[in-house]
Design a protein around this motif. Structure first.
Motif, PDB file in Angstrom:
ATOM      1  N   ASN A   1     -76.300 103.834  41.536  1.00  0.00           N
ATOM      2  CA  ASN A   1     -76.625 103.608  40.035  1.00  0.00           C
ATOM      3  C   ASN A   1     -76.650 102.235  39.582  1.00  0.00           C
ATOM      4  O   ASN A   1     -75.780 101.624  38.851  1.00  0.00           O
ATOM      5  CB  ASN A   1     -75.680 104.297  39.142  1.00  0.00           C
ATOM      6  CG  ASN A   1     -75.607 105.745  39.564  1.00  0.00           C
ATOM      7  OD1 ASN A   1     -76.572 106.340  39.767  1.00  0.00           O
ATOM      8  ND2 ASN A   1     -74.525 106.527  39.643  1.00  0.00           N
ATOM      9  N   PRO A   2     -77.305 101.406  40.122  1.00  0.00           N
ATOM     10  CA  PRO A   2     -77.506  99.964  39.672  1.00  0.00           C
ATOM     11  C   PRO A   2     -78.019  99.720  38.105  1.00  0.00           C
ATOM     12  O   PRO A   2     -78.577 100.965  37.670  1.00  0.00           O
ATOM     13  CB  PRO A   2     -78.841  99.493  40.609  1.00  0.00           C
ATOM     14  CG  PRO A   2     -79.545 100.750  40.797  1.00  0.00           C
ATOM     15  CD  PRO A   2     -78.668 101.702  40.773  1.00  0.00           C
ATOM     16  N   THR A   3     -77.744  98.764  37.595  1.00  0.00           N
ATOM     17  CA  THR A   3     -77.894  98.469  36.236  1.00  0.00           C
ATOM     18  C   THR A   3     -79.649  98.248  35.925  1.00  0.00           C
ATOM     19  O   THR A   3     -80.127  97.695  36.859  1.00  0.00           O
ATOM     20  CB  THR A   3     -77.022  97.292  35.791  1.00  0.00           C
ATOM     21  OG1 THR A   3     -75.725  97.406  36.012  1.00  0.00           O
ATOM     22  CG2 THR A   3     -77.536  96.990  34.337  1.00  0.00           C
ATOM     23  N   THR A   4     -80.002  98.823  34.853  1.00  0.00           N
ATOM     24  CA  THR A   4     -81.446  98.751  34.635  1.00  0.00           C
ATOM     25  C   THR A   4     -81.578  98.384  33.475  1.00  0.00           C
ATOM     26  O   THR A   4     -80.746  98.654  32.529  1.00  0.00           O
ATOM     27  CB  THR A   4     -82.139  99.985  34.999  1.00  0.00           C
ATOM     28  OG1 THR A   4     -81.609 101.146  34.015  1.00  0.00           O
ATOM     29  CG2 THR A   4     -82.099 100.563  36.543  1.00  0.00           C
ATOM     30  N   ILE A   5     -82.762  98.149  32.974  1.00  0.00           N
ATOM     31  CA  ILE A   5     -83.170  97.520  31.767  1.00  0.00           C
ATOM     32  C   ILE A   5     -84.592  97.792  31.370  1.00  0.00           C
ATOM     33  O   ILE A   5     -85.357  97.576  32.567  1.00  0.00           O
ATOM     34  CB  ILE A   5     -82.800  96.073  31.200  1.00  0.00           C
ATOM     35  CG1 ILE A   5     -82.903  95.644  29.798  1.00  0.00           C
ATOM     36  CG2 ILE A   5     -83.471  94.905  32.321  1.00  0.00           C
ATOM     37  CD1 ILE A   5     -81.643  96.092  29.084  1.00  0.00           C
ATOM     38  N   GLU A   6     -85.109  98.068  30.435  1.00  0.00           N
ATOM     39  CA  GLU A   6     -86.470  98.278  30.094  1.00  0.00           C
ATOM     40  C   GLU A   6     -87.104  96.931  29.809  1.00  0.00           C
ATOM     41  O   GLU A   6     -86.420  95.844  29.314  1.00  0.00           O
ATOM     42  CB  GLU A   6     -86.760  99.156  28.779  1.00  0.00           C
ATOM     43  CG  GLU A   6     -86.520 100.711  28.935  1.00  0.00           C
ATOM     44  CD  GLU A   6     -87.667 101.133  30.057  1.00  0.00           C
ATOM     45  OE1 GLU A   6     -88.931 100.679  29.956  1.00  0.00           O
ATOM     46  OE2 GLU A   6     -87.441 101.905  30.695  1.00  0.00           O
ATOM     47  N   ALA A   7     -88.432  96.543  30.399  1.00  0.00           N
ATOM     48  CA  ALA A   7     -88.843  95.203  30.386  1.00  0.00           C
ATOM     49  C   ALA A   7     -89.147  94.782  28.899  1.00  0.00           C
ATOM     50  O   ALA A   7     -89.362  93.608  28.595  1.00  0.00           O
ATOM     51  CB  ALA A   7     -90.490  95.494  30.675  1.00  0.00           C
ATOM     52  N   GLU A   8     -89.319  95.582  27.940  1.00  0.00           N
ATOM     53  CA  GLU A   8     -89.349  95.169  26.542  1.00  0.00           C
ATOM     54  C   GLU A   8     -88.004  95.018  25.806  1.00  0.00           C
ATOM     55  O   GLU A   8     -87.980  94.513  24.636  1.00  0.00           O
ATOM     56  CB  GLU A   8     -90.149  96.455  25.581  1.00  0.00           C
ATOM     57  CG  GLU A   8     -91.428  96.938  26.462  1.00  0.00           C
ATOM     58  CD  GLU A   8     -92.418  95.777  26.285  1.00  0.00           C
ATOM     59  OE1 GLU A   8     -92.403  94.826  25.450  1.00  0.00           O
ATOM     60  OE2 GLU A   8     -92.971  95.651  27.081  1.00  0.00           O
ATOM     61  N   ALA A   9     -86.941  95.142  26.645  1.00  0.00           N
ATOM     62  CA  ALA A   9     -85.648  94.752  25.979  1.00  0.00           C
ATOM     63  C   ALA A   9     -85.690  93.143  25.894  1.00  0.00           C
ATOM     64  O   ALA A   9     -85.989  92.529  26.678  1.00  0.00           O
ATOM     65  CB  ALA A   9     -84.731  95.407  26.833  1.00  0.00           C
ATOM     66  N   THR A  10     -84.462  92.884  25.047  1.00  0.00           N
ATOM     67  CA  THR A  10     -84.380  91.635  24.900  1.00  0.00           C
ATOM     68  C   THR A  10     -83.272  90.841  26.188  1.00  0.00           C
ATOM     69  O   THR A  10     -82.709  91.772  26.830  1.00  0.00           O
ATOM     70  CB  THR A  10     -83.577  91.059  23.665  1.00  0.00           C
ATOM     71  OG1 THR A  10     -82.379  91.660  23.474  1.00  0.00           O
ATOM     72  CG2 THR A  10     -84.692  91.412  22.359  1.00  0.00           C
ATOM     73  N   VAL A  11     -83.504  89.666  26.305  1.00  0.00           N
ATOM     74  CA  VAL A  11     -82.550  89.145  27.360  1.00  0.00           C
ATOM     75  C   VAL A  11     -80.832  89.272  26.795  1.00  0.00           C
ATOM     76  O   VAL A  11     -80.244  89.376  27.666  1.00  0.00           O
ATOM     77  CB  VAL A  11     -82.755  87.357  27.541  1.00  0.00           C
ATOM     78  CG1 VAL A  11     -81.702  86.761  28.113  1.00  0.00           C
ATOM     79  CG2 VAL A  11     -83.964  87.249  28.121  1.00  0.00           C
ATOM     80  N   ALA A  12     -80.850  89.194  25.454  1.00  0.00           N
ATOM     81  CA  ALA A  12     -79.557  89.510  24.992  1.00  0.00           C
ATOM     82  C   ALA A  12     -79.021  90.796  25.378  1.00  0.00           C
ATOM     83  O   ALA A  12     -77.816  90.768  25.870  1.00  0.00           O
ATOM     84  CB  ALA A  12     -79.377  89.227  23.656  1.00  0.00           C
ATOM     85  N   LYS A  13     -79.784  91.764  25.361  1.00  0.00           N
ATOM     86  CA  LYS A  13     -79.350  93.055  25.826  1.00  0.00           C
ATOM     87  C   LYS A  13     -79.082  93.163  27.129  1.00  0.00           C
ATOM     88  O   LYS A  13     -78.352  93.862  27.584  1.00  0.00           O
ATOM     89  CB  LYS A  13     -80.592  94.161  25.417  1.00  0.00           C
ATOM     90  CG  LYS A  13     -80.204  95.672  25.493  1.00  0.00           C
ATOM     91  CD  LYS A  13     -81.197  96.514  24.840  1.00  0.00           C
ATOM     92  CE  LYS A  13     -80.579  98.028  25.032  1.00  0.00           C
ATOM     93  NZ  LYS A  13     -81.523  98.792  24.414  1.00  0.00           N
ATOM     94  N   ALA A  14     -80.075  92.691  28.036  1.00  0.00           N
ATOM     95  CA  ALA A  14     -79.825  92.608  29.585  1.00  0.00           C
ATOM     96  C   ALA A  14     -78.403  92.022  30.022  1.00  0.00           C
ATOM     97  O   ALA A  14     -77.888  92.356  30.616  1.00  0.00           O
ATOM     98  CB  ALA A  14     -81.014  91.958  30.171  1.00  0.00           C
ATOM     99  N   ALA A  15     -78.076  90.840  29.263  1.00  0.00           N
ATOM    100  CA  ALA A  15     -76.900  90.207  29.512  1.00  0.00           C
ATOM    101  C   ALA A  15     -75.713  91.200  29.091  1.00  0.00           C
ATOM    102  O   ALA A  15     -74.809  91.011  29.828  1.00  0.00           O
ATOM    103  CB  ALA A  15     -76.890  88.947  28.817  1.00  0.00           C
ATOM    104  N   ALA A  16     -75.787  91.866  27.861  1.00  0.00           N
ATOM    105  CA  ALA A  16     -74.846  92.902  27.651  1.00  0.00           C
ATOM    106  C   ALA A  16     -74.654  93.893  28.633  1.00  0.00           C
ATOM    107  O   ALA A  16     -73.428  94.318  28.966  1.00  0.00           O
ATOM    108  CB  ALA A  16     -74.905  93.417  26.146  1.00  0.00           C
ATOM    109  N   HIS A  17     -75.795  94.547  29.306  1.00  0.00           N
ATOM    110  CA  HIS A  17     -75.452  95.513  30.318  1.00  0.00           C
ATOM    111  C   HIS A  17     -75.042  94.835  31.455  1.00  0.00           C
ATOM    112  O   HIS A  17     -73.953  95.510  32.129  1.00  0.00           O
ATOM    113  CB  HIS A  17     -77.038  96.079  30.732  1.00  0.00           C
ATOM    114  CG  HIS A  17     -77.640  96.933  29.640  1.00  0.00           C
ATOM    115  ND1 HIS A  17     -77.094  98.406  29.375  1.00  0.00           N
ATOM    116  CD2 HIS A  17     -78.669  96.602  28.880  1.00  0.00           C
ATOM    117  CE1 HIS A  17     -77.778  98.789  28.253  1.00  0.00           C
ATOM    118  NE2 HIS A  17     -78.797  97.881  28.011  1.00  0.00           N
TER     119      HIS A  17
END
Length: 180
Positions: A16-32
């Protein structure tokens, strides 16, 4: 012979690796990434993995350029193409792939679906465990190598030396020791 290279990836990968949508912001990715205590996110378009964004991408492409993480999109800084490895591969194959592609993380996939992640740290963990086992085997092997030699107590040559209380004893001296 490198025993550790035949360890199946499914034994060492993180599920279950961490994933993020391409349209998300870098801030949201960092939070994940902070939430999951990981150094990267697999970037998805729908449910299809298309890239990866790492701490290094964020540092070099956002922070170093003094950009605002909440106004930069993951799709603009992600690393592509996404280098993946199939679930049925081994630790050795993963290591070779990391070397060839100069990456430190490999998403593990089966039928195009991401099931896990394997990192250099995961591979080193396997190598360290096996190195400890090999060290123990070497110690045992060394003891066998000393089966022939000179008894530490009586000084006679013997082909049946055995370690006892940190000294190598012949059969006769071991018998005497047991009788004491």
């Amino acid at each position: 012979m490198y025993v550790e290279t035949r360890v199946p990836l499914k034994e060492v990968m993180r599920v279950n690796p961490t994933t993020i949508e391409a349209e998300a912001t870098v801030a949201k990715a960092a939070a994940h990434m902070c939430r999951d205590e990981v150094g990267s996110c697999i970037v998805l378009s729908g449910n299809v993995p298309i890239g990866i964004v790492s701490e290094q991408d964020m540092n070099c492409k956002v922070v170093a350029r003094d950009l605002k993480p909440s106004s930069v999109y993951v799709r603009d800084i992600m690393s592509t193409p996404l280098i993946t490895i199939e679930l049925d591969k081994t630790v050795g194959e993963a290591a070779q792939m990391m070397i060839k592609h100069r990456v430190r993380r490999l998403p593990v996939v089966e039928s195009g679906k991401v099931l896990g992640m394997v990192t250099v740290r995961d591979l080193l963990g396997v190598a360290n465990e096996l190195n400890e086992i090999m060290s123990d085997l070497i110690v045992i092997n060394r003891e066998e190598n000393y089966a022939m030699g000179i008894c530490d107590r009586c000084g006679k040559m013997s082909d049946d030396l055995t370690p006892m209380d940190a000294v190598m004893l012949c059969k006769e001296c071991r018998e005497e020791e047991r009788l004491r």
